[in-house]
Design a protein around this motif. Structure first.
Motif, PDB file in Angstrom:
ATOM      1  N   GLY A  18       0.792  -1.216   0.000  1.00 40.96           N
ATOM      2  CA  GLY A  18       0.000   0.000   0.000  1.00 40.96           C
ATOM      3  C   GLY A  18       0.828   1.270   0.000  1.00 40.96           C
ATOM      4  N   ARG A  19       2.097   1.180   0.322  1.00 39.87           N
ATOM      5  CA  ARG A  19       2.939   2.363   0.419  1.00 39.87           C
ATOM      6  C   ARG A  19       3.980   2.460  -0.691  1.00 39.87           C
ATOM      7  N   VAL A  20       3.779   1.758  -1.779  1.00 39.07           N
ATOM      8  CA  VAL A  20       4.756   1.741  -2.864  1.00 39.07           C
ATOM      9  C   VAL A  20       4.950   3.138  -3.444  1.00 39.07           C
ATOM     10  N   VAL A  21       3.861   3.882  -3.627  1.00 36.21           N
ATOM     11  CA  VAL A  21       3.972   5.217  -4.194  1.00 36.21           C
ATOM     12  C   VAL A  21       4.777   6.126  -3.260  1.00 36.21           C
ATOM     13  N   GLN A  22       4.515   6.007  -1.975  1.00 40.08           N
ATOM     14  CA  GLN A  22       5.274   6.793  -0.992  1.00 40.08           C
ATOM     15  C   GLN A  22       6.761   6.457  -1.074  1.00 40.08           C
ATOM     16  N   PHE A  23       7.098   5.188  -1.196  1.00 37.83           N
ATOM     17  CA  PHE A  23       8.500   4.795  -1.309  1.00 37.83           C
ATOM     18  C   PHE A  23       9.106   5.326  -2.602  1.00 37.83           C
ATOM     19  N   GLY A  24       8.318   5.304  -3.670  1.00 45.17           N
ATOM     20  CA  GLY A  24       8.803   5.831  -4.934  1.00 45.17           C
ATOM     21  C   GLY A  24       9.108   7.318  -4.840  1.00 45.17           C
ATOM     22  N   VAL A  25       8.251   8.062  -4.155  1.00 41.92           N
ATOM     23  CA  VAL A  25       8.491   9.494  -3.970  1.00 41.92           C
ATOM     24  C   VAL A  25       9.748   9.713  -3.133  1.00 41.92           C
TER      25      VAL A  25
END
Length: 129
Positions: A18-25
């Motif tokens: 669920g936090r992949v986008v946050q990690f990408g940022v």
């Protein structure tokens, strides 16, 4: 303990997914993979490790306080076998050992999952996975 390990690993798997986008940022802002792994391991230590330590401490204090009240006989000297509260050091060490092994397995699977994530592909104009 195995059921706890499975629940723990499933929680972290879905949490990471669920936090992949946050990690990408975070990676796009310059956070290295090692720093991301360290951040997640510290998060794991503070959530799981602190809760385990508090659970062990509160359990020992409450058992020392309330287990003596389980003795219900009026004549304590005539009770056979006598009511005794025993905390075996060997049992406690085994419990701590299994808990540490569970945390190490969880941390290893967490690091493996982080290595598998393709966070560089996650940041695409706000797309969620």
């Amino acid at each position: 303990m195995i059921i706890s390990l499975i629940g723990y690993v499933l929680y972290w798997f879905f949490n990471l997914s669920g936090r992949v986008v946050q990690f990408g940022v975070l990676r796009a802002m310059g956070l290295s993979r090692a720093q991301l792994s360290g951040m997640l391991l510290l998060e794991q230590v503070f959530t799981a490790g602190l809760s385990i330590l508090l659970g062990i401490g509160i359990g020992q204090v409450s058992s020392r306080l309330f287990l003596p009240f389980l003795q219900t006989t009026d004549n304590v000297s005539a009770q056979v076998p006598p009511f005794r509260i025993v905390f075996e050091q060997q049992d406690m060490l085994q419990l701590y050992g299994v808990t540490v092994v569970m945390l190490v397995i969880g941390a290893t699977m967490l690091l493996w999952q982080i290595r598998r994530l393709r966070v560089h592909q996650a940041v695409k104009m706000g797309e969620e996975r």
